[in-house]
Design an enzyme around this catalytic site. Structure first.
Site, PDB file in Angstrom:
ATOM      1  N   LYS A  50       0.696  -1.060  -0.073  1.00  0.00           N
ATOM      2  CA  LYS A  50      -0.208   0.001   0.165  1.00  0.00           C
ATOM      3  C   LYS A  50       1.014   1.439  -0.200  1.00  0.00           C
ATOM      4  CE  LYS A  50      -3.611  -2.315   2.219  1.00  0.00           C
ATOM      5  NZ  LYS A  50      -4.393  -3.026   3.556  1.00  0.00           N
ATOM      6  N   GLN A  92      -5.459  -1.917   9.971  1.00  0.00           N
ATOM      7  CA  GLN A  92      -4.972  -3.348   9.472  1.00  0.00           C
ATOM      8  C   GLN A  92      -5.648  -4.218  10.294  1.00  0.00           C
ATOM      9  OE1 GLN A  92      -3.442  -3.044   6.399  1.00  0.00           O
ATOM     10  NE2 GLN A  92      -3.632  -5.344   6.002  1.00  0.00           N
ATOM     11  N   ASP A 113     -11.468   1.559   3.508  1.00  0.00           N
ATOM     12  CA  ASP A 113     -11.487   0.015   3.535  1.00  0.00           C
ATOM     13  C   ASP A 113     -12.998  -0.281   3.217  1.00  0.00           C
ATOM     14  OD1 ASP A 113      -9.438  -1.568   3.837  1.00  0.00           O
ATOM     15  OD2 ASP A 113      -9.432  -1.243   6.068  1.00  0.00           O
TER      16      ASP A 113
HETATM   17  N1  GUN Z   1      -6.053  -7.308   6.274  1.00  0.00           N
HETATM   18  C1  GUN Z   1      -6.168  -8.201   5.100  1.00  0.00           C
HETATM   19  N2  GUN Z   1      -6.735  -7.567   4.072  1.00  0.00           N
HETATM   20  C2  GUN Z   1      -7.044  -6.219   4.535  1.00  0.00           C
HETATM   21  C3  GUN Z   1      -7.921  -5.000   4.144  1.00  0.00           C
HETATM   22  O1  GUN Z   1      -8.030  -5.080   3.236  1.00  0.00           O
HETATM   23  N3  GUN Z   1      -7.959  -4.112   5.014  1.00  0.00           N
HETATM   24  C4  GUN Z   1      -7.647  -3.948   6.373  1.00  0.00           C
HETATM   25  N4  GUN Z   1      -7.728  -2.908   7.110  1.00  0.00           N
HETATM   26  N5  GUN Z   1      -6.954  -5.143   6.964  1.00  0.00           N
HETATM   27  C5  GUN Z   1      -6.443  -6.350   6.068  1.00  0.00           C
END
Ligand code: GUN
Length: 274
Positions: A50, A92, A113
């Protein structure tokens, strides 16, 4: 038949260039805060992907890396503080047990998200809101590869809150117009349903859940799985699905890059509304 591999990396790059151009016309760069609690290695690797995408696009990403001993109150205070300054916030997952309710403190307009109950509810209502990134990425992949779901039998295997349920609802929306069947761990005779699918979306988190015998010849198969095995990263479908499907998203390089770029798209959209 040998399936065409759908190049999610290439399609994500196209969207990235569109986002880069939008950001270059903004007065200030969009801001995204990523909050991590503890040291889950998969989370660290997702956050790196990211951060790299944000840097290429021109989004200011701040990584708040908290110790696994952080209290829920401290995490809540951080989210409340970031709500006042950031365009986008993600916390996350996975979080320590009992901490997940903190996600609901992210203001819906900062919830890039798309996990907040208000944003999930807006999918049901078909009103505009932040869409969860993997489902939004799948819709974009289908659209940009000419696989229009309208009137097609789409079978979704998996009923998670992050992928299975929201992708099913998005596919049902007016204008997308798929006929959607959702299968899960208690479905009897999953093969019967999968075999009817023109588009088969597999999001369960177990390797080899869908095998060649379960796929209609020529079907489009979207493999959402990310499973770390001794043989490396694999999806939820077995390798021989390539012999039957018309098109297939590879793992890695299919849905994964789309999830990241849709997150960036949500951040740019959040910033442009402020
Ligand atoms: N953990 C694995 N994929 C994601 C995601 O798309 N967003 C978040 N916040 N945590 C994750």
């Amino acid at each position: 038949m040998t399936a065409n591999l759908i190049d999610g990396k290439k399609i994500a790059k196209e969207i990235e260039l569109e986002l880069q151009s939008k950001v270059s016309q903004m007065a200030t760069p969009p801001t995204l805060s990523v909050v991590q609690v503890g040291d889950d290695p998969a989370s660290t690797s997702y956050i790196r992907a990211k951060a790299n995408a944000a840097e290429r696009i021109g989004i200011n990403l701040t990584h708040h890396h908290l110790s696994s001993k952080t209290s829920k109150k401290e995490l809540e205070n951080l989210v409340n503080k970031l709500n006042k300054t950031e365009d986008g916030i993600i916390v996350q997952l996975p979080l320590p047990y009992g901490f997940e309710s903190v996600l609901d403190l992210i203001e819906p307009e900062n919830d890039v998200d798309g996990f907040h109950p208000i944003n999930l509810g807006k999918i049901v209502q078909e009103t505009s809101g932040m869409k969860p990134c993997t489902p939004a990425g799948i819709i974009e992949l289908l659209s940009r590869t000419g696989n229009n779901p309208s009137g097609k039998n789409v079978v979704v295997v998996g009923r998670s809150t992050i992928v299975g349920k929201p992708i099913s609802l998005l596919l049902l929306q007016k204008g997308i117009d798929a006929t959607v069947t959702v299968c899960h761990s208690r479905t009897s005779d999953i093969q019967k349903f999968c075999k009817e699918a023109d588009i088969l979306i597999v999001a369960v988190g177990y390797p080899n859940t869908v095998t060649k015998e379960m796929v209609k010849p020529g079907a489009v198969v979207i493999d959402v799985g990310v499973n770390r095995t001794d043989e490396g990263l694999v999806g939820d479908t077995s390798f021989d699905v390539r012999d039957v499907a018309g098109a297939l998203t590879p793992v890695p390089g299919g849905v994964g890059p789309m999830t990241v770029v849709m997150l960036m798209s949500n951040v740019v959209e959040a910033a442009s509304k402020k």
